[in-house]
Structures are given as C-alpha cells and as structure tokens.
Design an enzyme around this catalytic site. Structure first.
Site, PDB file in Angstrom:
ATOM      1  N   LYS A   1      21.456  44.825 -28.394  1.00 41.31           N
ATOM      2  CA  LYS A   1      21.492  46.159 -27.773  1.00 41.31           C
ATOM      3  C   LYS A   1      20.315  46.426 -26.818  1.00 41.31           C
ATOM      4  O   LYS A   1      20.319  45.878 -25.735  1.00 41.31           O
ATOM      5  CB  LYS A   1      21.665  47.221 -28.851  1.00 41.31           C
TER       6      LYS A   1
ATOM      7  N   TYR B   1      26.596  46.887 -40.966  1.00 44.46           N
ATOM      8  CA  TYR B   1      27.309  45.994 -40.061  1.00 44.46           C
ATOM      9  C   TYR B   1      26.323  45.007 -39.461  1.00 44.46           C
ATOM     10  O   TYR B   1      25.257  45.409 -38.996  1.00 44.46           O
ATOM     11  CB  TYR B   1      27.977  46.810 -38.949  1.00 44.46           C
TER      12      TYR B   1
ATOM     13  N   ASP C   1      17.902  43.462 -39.845  1.00 48.30           N
ATOM     14  CA  ASP C   1      18.816  43.502 -38.713  1.00 48.30           C
ATOM     15  C   ASP C   1      18.415  44.697 -37.861  1.00 48.30           C
ATOM     16  O   ASP C   1      18.772  45.836 -38.142  1.00 48.30           O
ATOM     17  CB  ASP C   1      20.266  43.612 -39.191  1.00 48.30           C
TER      18      ASP C   1
HETATM   19  C1  LIG Z   1      25.897  46.241 -32.954  1.00 45.39           C
HETATM   20  C2  LIG Z   1      25.329  45.609 -34.156  1.00 45.39           C
HETATM   21  C3  LIG Z   1      25.474  44.237 -34.418  1.00 45.39           C
HETATM   22  C4  LIG Z   1      26.348  43.351 -33.582  1.00 45.39           C
HETATM   23  O1  LIG Z   1      25.890  43.206 -32.282  1.00 45.39           O
HETATM   24  P1  LIG Z   1      26.920  42.753 -31.130  1.00 45.39           P
HETATM   25  O2  LIG Z   1      26.060  42.616 -29.918  1.00 45.39           O
HETATM   26  O3  LIG Z   1      27.957  43.824 -31.042  1.00 45.39           O
HETATM   27  O4  LIG Z   1      27.507  41.443 -31.547  1.00 45.39           O
HETATM   28  C5  LIG Z   1      24.792  43.706 -35.486  1.00 45.39           C
HETATM   29  N1  LIG Z   1      24.024  44.470 -36.284  1.00 45.39           N
HETATM   30  C6  LIG Z   1      23.868  45.785 -36.068  1.00 45.39           C
HETATM   31  C7  LIG Z   1      22.975  46.577 -36.959  1.00 45.39           C
HETATM   32  C8  LIG Z   1      24.529  46.408 -35.020  1.00 45.39           C
HETATM   33  O5  LIG Z   1      24.408  47.724 -34.850  1.00 45.39           O
END
Ligand SMILES: *Cc1c(COP(=O)(O)O)cnc(C)c1O
Length: 427
Positions: A267, A144, A239
C-alpha cells in the site's frame, strides 16, 4: 447525481471480467447497487465516469495518503519512465529504497522488494518456516494477509464481506497448518502454543487491524504476544501492509512500541504503484535466496517505476514528520464530529480510531474482535454507506474495512462529511 455511465460500464465489464471487477470488494456486492467507475482523482477527490465528485475515504485502500495525483510522485514516475520501465537487472534506486526503508522502519536490517502485500506476507511466512524448520503458524480471526492459500482461513476483508466460510481451491492440507485465534485474546494463543509445542513457526498479526473495520489492540496484548514468541522461539510477523508508513514513519512498531522479527509492507510503500516488501533482522533475512536457501523471486520486483513512486512517497513522509500529526488531527476532528451526530441519535455505534485509520460499527458493545464486528448491525452500515455516497462521500463499501484519511482532506471536506452523516442518519 446520475451514474448511468458507471451502470453501462459495469454491464460491459461483467461480460469480460468475472463480476466486472479485478478485486472483489470493489463490486459493491455486500452494500448493493452498482460500483462506480472512476476516471480521475486529485487531492482528496475522485471523479467517476459520469463526472460526479466524491470525497475519498478509501484512498486506494491506503496508498494515497497524500491525496490523489500527488505531483512529486507523478513527476518522478514520468521522468523515470523515459529511461525504460524495466531491466531485470539491479539498479541503484533499489539500494536507495532499501536504505530509506531501513532508516524509517525499526528492526529492519535487510529488506526484499516484491510487487504486492500478498506476496510480502506469503514470502515472510515461507521465510519464517524455513528459518525455524516448523510448519504451523497462528493468525487471527478477521485479519487479512493477502490471498495466498495459507492465509485464507478466517480472513477478514472481502472474505468476511462475502461471508465465505471455506474457500474452494484451498486444500485441507494447506489449511491444516493455519491455526486461528480471536483478536485481543491472549489466553487462546497460549492454549494453541501449548497444544502445538515446538511446532509453530510464526505468529502473524495486523498490529492495528483494518480488515474487520478498524480494531485496536487492547493494552498488554501485543506485549503478551511478543513475550510468547520470545519464550517459544516463534517468529513474530507484523503485517504492516496497512499500518506501515501510515501510523508513523516507523509504522505500528513505532506507534505501539513493539518490536517485530519480520515486517511486511504494501500500500503506502508503493505510492500507488504495485509494491510490497518484507524485511527484518539480518539473522532471519539472510536465509532468503540467493544468500540462503529459502527461495523467493520476482521478474518485476524492484521495478524502477514502482520504486521511484514509492521512494518519493516515503521520502516525503520521512522529511515531513508533521504529516503524521496532521493526519491524526484530521481524523480526530472527523471522529469528534461523527460522535456528536451519532450521539444524538438512538442507534448504538462504536467508533474505533488510531492515527489516520477510523471506522464506525453500528454495535451496542465494544468492537475488539471479529465476532463483535460481525454481530454489529451491518445492514445499517450498508444504508449509511449509500446515504453517504448519494451525498458525494465515498466510504469503503463494507463494514469490514477501515476508512483511510489522506493529508489532502481539508477542514471543509471533513465538515461536509459530518453534515452528510447527519442527513444520512435522518434518512
Ligand atoms: C491489503 C492487505 C494485504 C494484501 O495486499 P495486496 O497488495 O492487496 O496483495 C495484506 N495484509 C494487509 C493487512 C492488507 O491490508
């Protein structure tokens, strides 16, 4: 334990908010039941509207790595808020934040602040495309990268939880440039690269995946991807929205010993405020506007309240490197305890863990990719989730999510969790 107030609030919420929540996984749709409405948190615990206490294994999906209402962060926010909450003009704090990130994260010469992980990934992909002059990119099934159109192809997390195959609203034209491969399968990436020679701008990956449960890269996999990117002139994007400042001060890059070209954060970097960032080598980052022509902007980017929360969080982590060992040890203790309980039963299970990320899949084979995670006994996970929740243990409400361990979690909390798991499995 009664949850009448949460039930009332959920009824009321559904009349004004689609599905009653502002982010899908919160709705408990896959595990069933009514989502709990939270009122406050302190350390390892949060308390719902009915006053029930929970040991928290979500920790706001990562940011609360030091526990809820961490006092230095709260105090810093309060003090900063008195000086105005936003300017729309640069502040010195943004420089300090950028310098702090650079001092912790490998391969980051320059960094741009945004307001979410979604924005960070979306902008990094645009930059990689602008830099290479290529359109296509490779992502991995079950990873994701936020909800920008291009990434909503075989995305994990909520998209997997709700078993959504194609997303209404995302055009075929956009999805066409998104190539996907199974996680931990290097030959399939080689094949895509060969079939799309000179057309791939980027490979983006969760270096330790957390959106299909926790999945660890197999030995040699990341090295292999790195080598493909070097050979083909592809921008390698880590990411690190989940892993950044969590698996180590330098994130997964440091932990795995792999260099990325661009890195995205979210995060933990915001200390509980809406913050994201992307950064990397100057050679690539200098293409971002206003220095270069790849446009990217944000009215609230670098917002002082968000920056002071994030800065205080990161500075604490940088100045106390022992925190990472402590997090690892706590998670290892939980792992060992769960192993002892689950090992006695006859339900097949797999526990994956790295650092303070851990998850349980009820599977009889190793879980190294999305297909394995999806074919696990996720109905059993849902039963387990509710049996734990009834005992005050708040796990992520989906098998397609990692659990996040916080520093605030005590040995007694872990013991209580393991005891709850023992009872949950007898039920
Ligand atoms: C949570 C998450 C996102 C998205 O971040 P948001 O602040 O919810 O937009 C992107 N990449 C990874 C790996 C994530 O866990």
């Amino acid at each position: 334990m009664t949850t009448n107030k949460s039930k009332e609030l959920f009824e009321r919420a559904q009349r004004s908010i689609p599905g009653g929540v502002n982010s899908p996984v919160r709705a408990f749709k896959s595990v069933g039941g009514t989502p709990l409405f939270m009122e406050r948190g302190k350390g390892a615990y949060m308390y719902d509207a009915d006053g029930n206490q929970y040991i928290d294994y979500i920790n706001s999906w990562g940011p609360m790595i030091l526990g809820h209402a961490y006092e230095p962060v709260i105090k810093a926010i309060q003090e900063k808020a008195m000086l105005s909450t936003s300017f729309g003009a640069p502040t010195e704090l943004e420089i300090e934040m950028a310098e702090l990130i650079k001092s912790m994260a490998p391969n980051v010469d320059m960094v741009r602040m945004v307001s979410s992980g979604t924005e960070a990934c979306m902008s990094a992909l645009r930059l990689a495309r602008g830099y290479t002059g290529r359109n296509k990119f490779i992502k991995f099934e079950g990873c994701y990268h936020g909800h920008a159109d291009a990434f909503l192809v075989k995305a994990g997390s909520g998209v997997a939880t709700f078993n959504i195959q194609t997303i209404p609203g995302v055009t075929a034209g956009v999805s066409m440039d998104t190539l996907t491969a199974p996680y931990n399968d290097l030959p399939s990436v080689e094949k895509l690269v060969a079939e799309n020679k000179g057309e791939i701008a980027a490979i983006i990956i969760e270096p330790v995946a957390g959106n299909m449960g926790c999945i660890i890269p197999l030995s040699g996999y990341m090295e292999g991807l790195r080598a493909i990117c070097d050979r083909e002139g592809i921008v390698f994007i880590f990411d690190e929205v989940m892993t950044g400042f969590r698996l180590a001060a330098g994130g997964a890059q440091e932990r795995l010993g792999i260099n990325a070209d661009l890195v995205t954060y979210g995060k933990v970097i915001g200390g509980g405020m809406p913050v994201g960032a992307f950064g990397g080598k100057k050679e690539i980052m200098q293409h971002i506007s206003p220095l270069g022509n790849v446009y990217q902007a944000g009215t609230l980017s670098g917002n002082p309240i968000a920056m002071i929360a994030g800065y205080t969080m990161l500075k604490t982590l940088k100045d106390n490197p022992g925190i990472y060992k402590e997090l690892d040890d706590k998670t290892a203790t939980l792992h060992k305890g769960l192993d002892e309980i689950l090992g006695k039963g006859d339900v097949p299970y797999v526990i994956n863990r790295m650092g303070s990320m851990i998850s349980v899949h009820f599977s009889d084979k190793p879980v190294n990719d999305f297909a394995a995670a999806a074919s696990a006994d996720n109905a059993r996970f849902n039963l387990f989730f509710h049996a734990m929740l009834d005992q005050g243990i708040y796990l992520p409400p989906s098998a397609f999510e990692t659990w996040f361990i916080s520093k605030a979690l005590s040995a007694a909390d872990i013991e209580q969790t393991i005891e709850a798991a023992r009872k949950a499995l007898q039920a």
